[in-house]
Design an enzyme around this catalytic site. Structure first.
Site, PDB file in Angstrom:
ATOM      1  N   LYS A 178      38.974  -4.056  53.845  1.00 26.70           N
ATOM      2  CA  LYS A 178      40.051  -3.353  53.141  1.00 26.70           C
ATOM      3  C   LYS A 178      40.621  -2.367  54.152  1.00 26.70           C
ATOM      4  O   LYS A 178      40.126  -1.259  54.310  1.00 26.70           O
ATOM      5  CB  LYS A 178      39.471  -2.617  51.943  1.00 26.70           C
ATOM      6  N   GLU A 253      31.370   7.019  57.949  1.00 23.72           N
ATOM      7  CA  GLU A 253      31.841   7.741  59.131  1.00 23.72           C
ATOM      8  C   GLU A 253      32.971   8.638  58.666  1.00 23.72           C
ATOM      9  O   GLU A 253      34.050   8.149  58.334  1.00 23.72           O
ATOM     10  CB  GLU A 253      32.363   6.765  60.200  1.00 23.72           C
ATOM     11  N   CYS A 287      38.992  11.733  64.478  1.00 19.66           N
ATOM     12  CA  CYS A 287      37.807  12.366  63.877  1.00 19.66           C
ATOM     13  C   CYS A 287      36.975  13.071  64.938  1.00 19.66           C
ATOM     14  O   CYS A 287      36.267  14.018  64.648  1.00 19.66           O
ATOM     15  CB  CYS A 287      36.975  11.311  63.161  1.00 19.66           C
ATOM     16  N   GLU A 387      39.042  20.361  58.642  1.00 14.28           N
ATOM     17  CA  GLU A 387      39.623  19.366  59.541  1.00 14.28           C
ATOM     18  C   GLU A 387      41.130  19.302  59.296  1.00 14.28           C
ATOM     19  O   GLU A 387      41.573  19.026  58.182  1.00 14.28           O
ATOM     20  CB  GLU A 387      38.992  18.000  59.270  1.00 14.28           C
TER      21      GLU A 387
HETATM   22  P1  NAD Z   1      40.859   8.202  53.395  1.00 19.25           P
HETATM   23  O1  NAD Z   1      39.459   8.584  53.088  1.00 19.25           O
HETATM   24  O2  NAD Z   1      41.936   8.700  52.534  1.00 19.25           O
HETATM   25  O3  NAD Z   1      40.995   6.619  53.374  1.00 19.25           O
HETATM   26  C1  NAD Z   1      40.175   5.801  54.160  1.00 19.25           C
HETATM   27  C2  NAD Z   1      40.154   4.410  53.551  1.00 19.25           C
HETATM   28  O4  NAD Z   1      39.498   4.493  52.290  1.00 19.25           O
HETATM   29  C3  NAD Z   1      41.544   3.830  53.279  1.00 19.25           C
HETATM   30  O5  NAD Z   1      41.516   2.454  53.545  1.00 19.25           O
HETATM   31  C4  NAD Z   1      41.726   4.103  51.802  1.00 19.25           C
HETATM   32  O6  NAD Z   1      42.634   3.225  51.195  1.00 19.25           O
HETATM   33  C5  NAD Z   1      40.303   3.896  51.283  1.00 19.25           C
HETATM   34  N1  NAD Z   1      40.017   4.533  49.995  1.00 19.25           N
HETATM   35  C6  NAD Z   1      40.665   5.563  49.395  1.00 19.25           C
HETATM   36  N2  NAD Z   1      40.111   5.826  48.188  1.00 19.25           N
HETATM   37  C7  NAD Z   1      39.091   4.946  48.013  1.00 19.25           C
HETATM   38  C8  NAD Z   1      38.142   4.709  46.976  1.00 19.25           C
HETATM   39  N3  NAD Z   1      38.136   5.443  45.858  1.00 19.25           N
HETATM   40  N4  NAD Z   1      37.224   3.747  47.143  1.00 19.25           N
HETATM   41  C9  NAD Z   1      37.194   3.009  48.275  1.00 19.25           C
HETATM   42  N5  NAD Z   1      38.074   3.167  49.287  1.00 19.25           N
HETATM   43  C10 NAD Z   1      39.010   4.125  49.166  1.00 19.25           C
HETATM   44  O7  NAD Z   1      41.070   8.595  54.906  1.00 19.25           O
HETATM   45  P2  NAD Z   1      42.395   8.443  55.771  1.00 19.25           P
HETATM   46  O8  NAD Z   1      43.334   9.494  55.321  1.00 19.25           O
HETATM   47  O9  NAD Z   1      42.837   7.020  55.792  1.00 19.25           O
HETATM   48  O10 NAD Z   1      41.847   8.780  57.239  1.00 19.25           O
HETATM   49  C11 NAD Z   1      41.690  10.084  57.693  1.00 19.25           C
HETATM   50  C12 NAD Z   1      40.261  10.542  57.517  1.00 19.25           C
HETATM   51  O11 NAD Z   1      39.379   9.625  58.133  1.00 19.25           O
HETATM   52  C13 NAD Z   1      39.980  11.857  58.196  1.00 19.25           C
HETATM   53  O12 NAD Z   1      39.258  12.716  57.323  1.00 19.25           O
HETATM   54  C14 NAD Z   1      39.135  11.511  59.396  1.00 19.25           C
HETATM   55  O13 NAD Z   1      38.275  12.475  59.860  1.00 19.25           O
HETATM   56  C15 NAD Z   1      38.423  10.313  58.919  1.00 19.25           C
HETATM   57  N6  NAD Z   1      38.007   9.489  60.059  1.00 19.25           N
HETATM   58  C16 NAD Z   1      36.684   9.447  60.403  1.00 19.25           C
HETATM   59  C17 NAD Z   1      36.273   8.717  61.501  1.00 19.25           C
HETATM   60  C18 NAD Z   1      34.824   8.620  61.913  1.00 19.25           C
HETATM   61  O14 NAD Z   1      34.470   7.670  62.579  1.00 19.25           O
HETATM   62  N7  NAD Z   1      33.976   9.531  61.556  1.00 19.25           N
HETATM   63  C19 NAD Z   1      37.206   8.030  62.245  1.00 19.25           C
HETATM   64  C20 NAD Z   1      38.533   8.090  61.875  1.00 19.25           C
HETATM   65  C21 NAD Z   1      38.932   8.822  60.764  1.00 19.25           C
END
Ligand code: NAD
Length: 481
Positions: A178, A253, A287, A387
């Site tokens: 997804k 992550e 991140c 963040e």
């Molecule tokens: P997000 O958590 O909003 O979304 C991430 C993914 O989860 C998307 O595909 C989204 O559609 C999906 N999602 C949303 N709600 C969900 C639910 N209820 N159930 C299952 N899936 C769901 O994050 P984002 O805005 O896409 O990305 C930014 C965030 O990601 C930042 O907080 C960043 O720190 C984090 N990030 C972490 C890492 C790492 O490796 N630690 C790497 C990159 C980004």
């Protein structure tokens, strides 16, 4: 079936990838993809719904019956093939990341190359990982957990898709991916690669839809054994809570607020440009960005001068220009979020050394923010604790090494940390006291065999190398009399 139709330069995507084929979406919701450099609509994408997700899960379940029993060599062959096909489309994947996400062309190319390499890294790790071990009369085998749900964010979509799939395949799992709904163009090019690989049907299925629709279905569906998620803390918490009902194996992550400790013997000519590169990488939407620069109070003035000199090499601008270091934020919402943090920093008494609120001059049409450095920041300020996910660096003064370690660890996150210093023994001593999944000494470093993941709110579990494959395996012990 043609899934991308060129129409007046606006692309239309109406299909998902299920059971080895592009199939029309059951979901009907259509979303616009916007180029963040100019706010123009560049694509219309039909999003998947729960039914699309269930079809993909069923296909992955059927494929697991065979793929779950494959040998290391058969999995290695799949990984080599995936490396081959992704490697042929580096330029197209880079272009899609620049257009749809606003990633700078230099960073985007690097991350796409890294994406292709994840398959070879996983092959190497698989080779090193014993899947069968005997102790006396007991034999332990590491078995694939089953169908894996892989959920990725928008900030390096093709990399996360590749890295998660690589570990899953190495373990013998089949997958339903997804991707972020904001990354549909990149995903589409990546899917062309996947299709060209000619893998067994159902081995990897991709359904792009909303998180609370398709992601939630993956999390609650009893036929999905494992969720590997990269994204925000809030969604990670939801996944952990909702996954408990079906006892999902879960890797999370999440975010970071990584410290970068400048020891008092650091060579500023090297350490400051590196600190800015670490803070502003991926336009700050990373991140692992080192967003808290911890500076010995005795060298604060020197550091400020060095930052003002070095920041000229980090211009915001057109992400297609190789000289640009900071592209636009991915969406207007993300632009506004970063602006609100800059505003909050000023309100809380931090001083803008460079950058500040608003668009950089001449870049008003897109979601560009000014690369910003705050000084006079204390670690309890909101901008030092939360963040931001934009190009905003906080400079925080410390008194001695112990104080630096205390401030570095005074955060709810623990994903990454950085240390610069000339005395390597001392840098190592400091590194060993930092509560973070990775600590890089003297540079912006990566090692795809090293575990990646966070302490505290930065997540649960590890990715990459043997640790990453292990997250998709379940030990089974057979005991004989
Ligand atoms: P997000 O958590 O909003 O979304 C991430 C993914 O989860 C998307 O595909 C989204 O559609 C999906 N999602 C949303 N709600 C969900 C639910 N209820 N159930 C299952 N899936 C769901 O994050 P984002 O805005 O896409 O990305 C930014 C965030 O990601 C930042 O907080 C960043 O720190 C984090 N990030 C972490 C890492 C790492 O490796 N630690 C790497 C990159 C980004």
């Amino acid at each position: 079936m043609k899934a991308i139709i060129e129409k007046d330069t606006i692309k239309t995507i109406t299909t998902h990838y299920i059971d080895g084929a592009f199939v029309e979406s059951h979901g009907r919701e259509v979303m616009n993809i916007i180029n963040p450099s100019n706010s123009q609509v560049i694509a219309r994408v039909t999003l998947a719904d729960e039914e699309d997700a269930r079809r993909a899960i069923a296909a992955a379940g059927r494929a697991f019956a065979n793929f779950g029993r494959t040998s290391k060599e058969e999995r290695a062959k799949v990984l080599r093939r995936l490396h081959e096909v992704v490697s042929t489309r580096i330029d197209d994947l880079t272009a899609a990341m620049v257009d749809e996400y606003g990633g700078t062309v230099v960073f985007s190319k690097l991350i796409i190359e890294a994406a292709a390499n994840t398959f070879l890294s996983a092959e190497k790790a698989l080779d090193e990982l014993p899947l069968t071990q005997s102790r006396g009369k007991t034999t332990v085998t590491l078995e694939p957990v089953g169908v894996a749900g892989l959920i990725t964010p928008w900030n390096a979509n093709s990399f996360f898709l590749s890295a998660k799939l690589a570990s899953a395949v190495a373990a013998g799992c089949t997958a339903v991916i997804k991707p972020s709904e904001l990354s549909s163009l990149q995903t589409r090019v990546w899917l062309d690669c996947l299709h060209a690989a000619g893998l067994p049907k159902g081995l990897c299925n991709v359904v792009a839809g909303r998180g609370d629709v398709v992601g939630a279905e993956l999390v609650r569906n009893p036929d999905v054994a494992k969720i590997s998620f990269t994204g925000s803390v809030a969604v990670g918490q939801t996944i952990m809570r909702d996954g408990a009902a079906t006892m999902k194996r879960i890797t999370l992550e999440l975010g970071g607020k990584s410290p970068n400790i400048l020891l008092d013997d650091a060579d500023l000519d090297k350490a400051i440009p590196t600190a800015l590169a670490i803070a502003f990488m991926n336009s700050g939407q990373a991140c692992v960005a080192g967003t808290r620069l911890l500076v010995p109070r005795t060298r604060l003035d020197e550091v400020k001068r060095a930052i003002l000199a070095a920041i000229r090499s980090f211009p915001a601008g057109d992400p297609r220009d190789p000289k640009t270091a900071v592209g636009p934020m991915v969406t207007r919402k993300q632009y506004e979020r970063v602006q609100s943090y800059i505003h909050k920093g000023i309100e809380e008494g931090a001083e803008v050394l460079v950058g500040g609120e608003g668009h950089p001059k001449g870049l008003e049409a897109g979601y560009f923010v000014k690369p910003t450095v705050f000084v006079n920041v204390t670690n309890d300020m909101t901008i030092a604790q939360e963040e931001i996910f934009g190009p905003v660096l906080c400079v925080i003064a410390y008194e001695n090494d112990e104080d630096a370690i205390r401030i570095a660890n005074d955060t709810s996150f623990g994903l990454h940390a950085y240390i610069s210093g000339t005395d390597l023994q001392r840098a190592r001593r400091v590194a060993s006291q930092i509560l973070a999944g990775r600590v890089a000494i003297n540079g912006l470093l990566d090692d795809q065999q090293a575990p990646f993941g966070g302490f505290k709110n930065s997540g649960v579990g590890r990715e990459f190398g043997t640790y990453g494959i292990g997250a998709f395996l379940e030990p089974r012990a057979i005991l004989e009399s």
